[in-house]
Scaffold this active site. Structure first.
Site, short mmCIF file in Angstrom:
data_model
loop_
_atom_site.label_atom_id
_atom_site.label_comp_id
_atom_site.label_asym_id
_atom_site.label_seq_id
_atom_site.Cartn_x
_atom_site.Cartn_y
_atom_site.Cartn_z
N LYS A 278 0.82 -1.22 0.00
CA LYS A 278 0.00 0.00 0.00
C LYS A 278 0.84 1.26 0.00
CE LYS A 278 -4.50 -1.42 1.59
NZ LYS A 278 -5.57 -1.20 2.56
N LYS B 119 -5.32 -10.97 -6.52
CA LYS B 119 -6.40 -11.10 -5.55
C LYS B 119 -7.60 -10.22 -5.94
CE LYS B 119 -6.00 -8.97 -1.65
NZ LYS B 119 -5.61 -8.43 -0.34
N LYS C 224 -11.11 -4.54 -3.50
CA LYS C 224 -11.97 -3.37 -3.74
C LYS C 224 -11.19 -2.26 -4.41
CE LYS C 224 -12.20 -3.53 1.23
NZ LYS C 224 -13.16 -3.78 2.28
P1 TYM Z 1 -10.33 -6.32 4.60
O1 TYM Z 1 -11.36 -5.29 4.90
O2 TYM Z 1 -9.35 -6.04 3.52
O3 TYM Z 1 -11.00 -7.69 4.28
C1 TYM Z 1 -11.98 -8.26 5.14
C2 TYM Z 1 -11.88 -9.77 5.15
O4 TYM Z 1 -12.05 -10.27 3.83
C3 TYM Z 1 -10.95 -11.12 3.50
N1 TYM Z 1 -10.66 -10.97 2.07
C4 TYM Z 1 -10.59 -11.98 1.21
N2 TYM Z 1 -10.75 -13.31 1.37
C5 TYM Z 1 -10.63 -14.10 0.28
N3 TYM Z 1 -10.34 -13.61 -0.96
C6 TYM Z 1 -10.17 -12.29 -1.17
N4 TYM Z 1 -9.91 -11.83 -2.39
C7 TYM Z 1 -10.29 -11.41 -0.06
N5 TYM Z 1 -10.19 -10.06 0.10
C8 TYM Z 1 -10.41 -9.82 1.39
C9 TYM Z 1 -9.79 -10.62 4.35
O5 TYM Z 1 -8.81 -11.61 4.51
C10 TYM Z 1 -10.51 -10.28 5.63
O6 TYM Z 1 -10.69 -11.43 6.43
N6 TYM Z 1 -7.05 -5.66 8.31
C11 TYM Z 1 -8.30 -6.27 7.96
C12 TYM Z 1 -9.46 -5.78 8.82
C13 TYM Z 1 -9.26 -5.95 10.28
C14 TYM Z 1 -9.34 -7.17 11.01
C15 TYM Z 1 -9.12 -6.81 12.36
C16 TYM Z 1 -9.55 -8.49 10.65
C17 TYM Z 1 -9.01 -4.95 11.18
N7 TYM Z 1 -8.92 -5.47 12.43
C18 TYM Z 1 -9.10 -7.78 13.36
C19 TYM Z 1 -9.55 -9.46 11.66
C20 TYM Z 1 -9.31 -9.09 13.00
C21 TYM Z 1 -8.63 -5.90 6.51
O7 TYM Z 1 -8.18 -4.89 6.00
O8 TYM Z 1 -9.54 -6.70 5.94
#
Ligand code: TYM
Length: 338
Positions: free
Chosen positions: A118, A201, A204
């Protein structure tokens, strides 16, 4: 081991920035619903404070937070069974994050893949929050002493860092206070790939909307995106191993398996030998069958944003009953006068 005295508790979060997509649904949200329906305490979070590590338009952030809450509920999260919150309404997350900023080392943060991706070549211009992001994530989890965190594969490194922070805190203060949380990365779709490029991947931030299925897409859009998904000219092989060097085809099979709650071997037994002209329409029908009711329910819930706000306020109250005593004890361990 630090795990022993901790009762099982599940926590996970999703960023309310941009659209909720099929990767979030299959890799995370759908798994959350499975956890909720096993007899274990579950807390799910819209991480609005993580979202602002890159600038967000205020009105869009508020909209995305409510829409994400609607997505959780539409996908099957019951706010009575699970605690549903937005991060900024539970201030203990940020308070514990500060302490973890003082536990985590610069070198640990600098090694995070997400930071490198990022911030890219222009790290000087990235926010300090983007660098500290994983310490806030560790705080999200550990402020509840959560033992299990269901996530997609891309978050594994952050959960490992969470364990490192817990272990260092416990060691530095001579306590067994924070659990060593387990990442739970399971199912056929832990890494859903772009529909335009099976080596990237689904995300968004991809500029091409055709690369992903958004949870707000209508039935026609979902079907069209699947029909146009990139594939190769070969029919599907008889076994899953035959997909090893065919990322686009493998991605569609993984999506099919995850949407239908089957394992990939089972899908190959049924669909092996099919041409994409046959497989894609079946996948499109399945996707529409599973996703269209969710997007319709999201739209219905969004017509009453006041009710969503009430749900999040109640969630915050419930969450704080857990997080406030844990923060208090953390301060006491550190030597902050209470
Ligand atoms: P984020 O918002 O990017 O994504 C949310 C969840 O979706 C999963 N994910 C995917 N799984 C499979 N294939 C994909 N292409 C894909 N894109 C996203 C992510 O692995 C995630 O589980 N840092 C985290 C948010 C967060 C969090 C936390 C998660 C903040 N605090 C505490 C768990 C525990 C994030 O940016 O996820």
């Amino acid at each position: 081991m630090a795990e022993a005295p901790f009762t099982p508790r599940v926590f996970s979060g999703i960023q309310p920035s941009g659209n909720l997509h099929l990767g979030n649904y299959l890799g995370a949200l759908k798994r959350f619903v499975d956890w909720q329906d096993r007899d274990v305490e579950t807390i799910f979070c819209m991480v609005d404070m993580h979202a602002i590590t890159v600038w967000q338009d205020p009105a869009a952030l508020a909209h995305s937070t409510r829409e994400l809450a609607a997505g959780f509920i539409a996908a099957g999260i019951d706010p009575e069974k699970s605690t549903l919150i937005n991060q900024s309404q539970v201030p203990e997350h940020a308070q514990l994050a500060w302490i973890f900023n003082c536990v985590a080392r610069m070198g640990w943060m600098g090694r995070m893949t997400q930071w490198k991706d990022k911030a890219g070549k222009n790290a000087e211009a990235a926010s300090l929050g983007l660098f500290a992001y994983p310490a806030l994530m560790a705080a999200d989890i550990l402020i509840y002493h959560a033992t299990h965190v269901p996530v997609g594969e891309d978050q594994k490194q952050h959960i490992e860092l969470t364990r490192d922070i817990a272990a260092k805190f416990n060691h530095d203060y001579g306590v067994e206070f924070f659990p060593l949380t387990e990442p739970v990365i399971e199912g056929a779709a832990t890494r859903v790939m772009s529909l335009r490029d099976g080596t990237k991947k689904m995300s968004k931030s991809d500029p091409s909307d055709a690369s992903r299925i958004n949870m707000t897409d209508d039935a026609d859009t979902i079907a069209r995106k699947i029909r146009r998904a990139k594939t190769d000219p070969e029919p599907l092989p008889e076994t899953y191993e035959g997909l090893k060097d065919r990322p686009d085809a493998r991605n569609l099979v993984n999506i099919y398996a995850a949407l239908s709650d089957r394992d990939v071997a089972d899908v190959m037994a049924e669909c092996g030998g099919q041409q994409f002209g046959q497989f894609k329409p079946a996948l499109a029908d399945l996707a529409v069958e599973k996703l269209a009711p969710i997007s319709a329910e999201m739209a219905r819930l969004m017509r009453d944003p006041g009710e969503i706000d009430r749900i999040l306020a109640r969630g915050a109250e419930r969450a704080r009953a857990i997080s406030a005593p844990i923060l208090d004890e953390t301060y006491r361990i550190i030597g902050m006068v209470r």
